[in-house]
Design an enzyme around this catalytic site. Structure first.
Site, PDB file in Angstrom:
ATOM      1  N   ASN A 154       0.859  -1.190   0.000  1.00 43.90           N
ATOM      2  CA  ASN A 154       0.000   0.000   0.000  1.00 43.90           C
ATOM      3  C   ASN A 154       0.897   1.242   0.000  1.00 43.90           C
ATOM      4  O   ASN A 154       1.464   1.584   1.034  1.00 43.90           O
ATOM      5  CB  ASN A 154      -0.899  -0.041   1.253  1.00 43.90           C
ATOM      6  N   TRP A 155       1.013   1.851  -1.172  1.00 43.59           N
ATOM      7  CA  TRP A 155       1.923   3.009  -1.288  1.00 43.59           C
ATOM      8  C   TRP A 155       1.344   4.269  -0.637  1.00 43.59           C
ATOM      9  O   TRP A 155       2.045   5.249  -0.464  1.00 43.59           O
ATOM     10  CB  TRP A 155       2.207   3.308  -2.761  1.00 43.59           C
ATOM     11  N   LYS A 156       0.047   4.269  -0.351  1.00 48.18           N
ATOM     12  CA  LYS A 156      -0.625   5.459   0.217  1.00 48.18           C
ATOM     13  C   LYS A 156      -0.347   6.670  -0.682  1.00 48.18           C
ATOM     14  O   LYS A 156      -0.201   6.510  -1.885  1.00 48.18           O
ATOM     15  CB  LYS A 156      -0.186   5.679   1.666  1.00 48.18           C
ATOM     16  N   HIS A 191      -9.833   1.075   4.774  1.00 51.11           N
ATOM     17  CA  HIS A 191      -8.549   1.333   5.444  1.00 51.11           C
ATOM     18  C   HIS A 191      -8.770   2.346   6.572  1.00 51.11           C
ATOM     19  O   HIS A 191      -9.548   3.285   6.424  1.00 51.11           O
ATOM     20  CB  HIS A 191      -7.515   1.869   4.435  1.00 51.11           C
ATOM     21  N   GLU A 194      -7.151   4.772   7.624  1.00 52.03           N
ATOM     22  CA  GLU A 194      -6.915   6.194   7.310  1.00 52.03           C
ATOM     23  C   GLU A 194      -8.146   6.808   6.648  1.00 52.03           C
ATOM     24  O   GLU A 194      -8.473   7.970   6.885  1.00 52.03           O
ATOM     25  CB  GLU A 194      -5.660   6.329   6.435  1.00 52.03           C
ATOM     26  N   GLU A 252      -5.675  -4.845  10.431  1.00 56.79           N
ATOM     27  CA  GLU A 252      -4.627  -3.846  10.646  1.00 56.79           C
ATOM     28  C   GLU A 252      -4.922  -3.064  11.924  1.00 56.79           C
ATOM     29  O   GLU A 252      -5.673  -2.080  11.884  1.00 56.79           O
ATOM     30  CB  GLU A 252      -4.588  -2.865   9.470  1.00 56.79           C
ATOM     31  N   GLY A 297       2.134   2.335  10.761  1.00 56.98           N
ATOM     32  CA  GLY A 297       3.102   3.429  10.630  1.00 56.98           C
ATOM     33  C   GLY A 297       3.767   3.824  11.938  1.00 56.98           C
ATOM     34  O   GLY A 297       4.424   4.858  12.029  1.00 56.98           O
ATOM     35  N   SER A 334       3.115  -2.009  10.439  1.00 58.22           N
ATOM     36  CA  SER A 334       4.558  -2.072  10.699  1.00 58.22           C
ATOM     37  C   SER A 334       5.164  -3.449  10.411  1.00 58.22           C
ATOM     38  O   SER A 334       6.081  -3.892  11.100  1.00 58.22           O
ATOM     39  CB  SER A 334       4.871  -1.623  12.128  1.00 58.22           C
ATOM     40  N   GLY A 365       2.721  -1.180   4.298  1.00 56.51           N
ATOM     41  CA  GLY A 365       2.755   0.246   3.967  1.00 56.51           C
ATOM     42  C   GLY A 365       4.183   0.692   3.726  1.00 56.51           C
ATOM     43  O   GLY A 365       4.763   0.468   2.663  1.00 56.51           O
ATOM     44  N   GLY A 366       4.787   1.311   4.739  1.00 56.86           N
ATOM     45  CA  GLY A 366       6.126   1.903   4.632  1.00 56.86           C
ATOM     46  C   GLY A 366       7.152   1.011   3.947  1.00 56.86           C
ATOM     47  O   GLY A 366       7.877   1.463   3.042  1.00 56.86           O
TER      48      GLY A 366
HETATM   49  P1  PGA Z   1       2.565   0.331   7.645  1.00 59.56           P
HETATM   50  O1  PGA Z   1       1.105   0.528   6.972  1.00 59.56           O
HETATM   51  O2  PGA Z   1       3.122  -0.964   7.119  1.00 59.56           O
HETATM   52  O3  PGA Z   1       3.363   1.531   7.202  1.00 59.56           O
HETATM   53  O4  PGA Z   1       2.353   0.286   9.127  1.00 59.56           O
HETATM   54  C1  PGA Z   1       0.249  -0.555   6.751  1.00 59.56           C
HETATM   55  C2  PGA Z   1      -1.046  -0.058   6.125  1.00 59.56           C
HETATM   56  O5  PGA Z   1      -1.538   1.009   6.490  1.00 59.56           O
HETATM   57  O6  PGA Z   1      -1.612  -0.727   5.237  1.00 59.56           O
END
Ligand code: PGA
Length: 251
Positions: free
Chosen positions: A9-11, A96, A98, A167, A173, A213, A234-235
């Site tokens: 997930n590049w966001k 998600h 966010e 998640e 994050g 994470s 994500g990251g």
């Molecule tokens: P993260 O994000 O790996 O940076 O914690 C995961 C996500 O939000 O899908």
């Protein structure tokens, strides 16, 4: 048999040049993707077309991060599931944390987004997860059941086409990962809820991903859990080396 999945997930990261470079770097990594595994990238909308072309010869699939519940109309700035399907997008994230937080997406909206995706033939990755306060006051299982209940309104065929990503919000994050035992416990609970509602076959065939994470150091341990069928990253998906390593941790 359910598939193992590693999804990136590049966001809201990477411009068009950086996105292309990341995918070209990934393609140089000799990633082995067999029939039991799916690798999916979720870039922002601006990348979809370019990356679909770039990945034509590759087993890596492309998903979108969002879709509007309606098929078309006067919704400035939005993108519909039908539009995504016309690009041959295979997957889309829904729910998600966010988007639940910043865009106030609730049960009703998420249900409509899922319907739009099913209608367009795109497989949703339905995300859910508790906040730290829920885990601390012991209401995390109840909260997950509530969030999962959006799927309880769907048909067996629709749920069969859905991937679920657990998640925990406190792990996204933050560098603070759920322990493999915490992840396994919640995944087993989610699978038991799916079993109660849709029966054993669908529950056993649904891929359940962990996100929050996840990184090259903890991926193997998380993915080795019985009910953890891969990860939503994500990251660490923004770095070709790390993402390739995480993919290699799945077997
Ligand atoms: P993260 O994000 O790996 O940076 O914690 C995961 C996500 O939000 O899908």
């Amino acid at each position: 048999m359910r598939k193992k999945i590693v999804a990136g997930n590049w966001k809201m990261n990477l411009d068009i040049h950086q996105g292309e470079t990341l995918v070209q770097d990934l393609l140089k990594k000799d990633i082995v993707i067999n029939d039991a595994i799916e690798v999916i990238l979720f870039p922002s909308f601006i990348h979809l077309s370019t990356l679909i072309d770039l990945l034509q010869e590759s087993e890596i699939k492309i998903g979108a991060q969002n879709n509007h519940p309606m098929e078309s109309g006067a919704f400035t700035g939005e993108v519909s599931a039908t539009m995504l399907a016309s690009l041959n997008v295979n997957f889309c994230l829904v729910g998600h944390s966010e988007r639940r937080t910043y865009n106030h997406e609730n049960h009703e909206v998420l249900s409509k987004k899922l319907d739009a995706l099913y209608h367009a033939g795109i497989r949703p990755i339905y995300c859910l997860g508790e906040h730290l306060e829920h885990r601390e006051n012991g209401s995390h299982f109840e909260l997950i059941k509530q969030q999962l209940s959006v799927l309880f309104e769907k048909s067996n065929a629709q749920v069969e086409n859905t991937v679920v990503a657990y998640e925990p919000v406190w792990a996204i994050g933050t560098g603070k990962t759920a322990s493999s035992a915490q992840a396994q416990e919640m995944h087993a609970y989610i699978r038991s809820l799916l079993q109660d509602k849709f029966g054993n076959e669908i529950a056993q065939n649904t891929s359940l991903l962990y996100g929050g994470s996840c990184n090259p150091k903890n991926a193997k341990e998380l993915f080795s859990q019985k009910d953890v069928d891969g990860g939503l990253i994500g990251g660490a998906s923004l770095n070709a080396e790390d993402f390739a390593y995480i993919i290699s941790a799945i077997d």
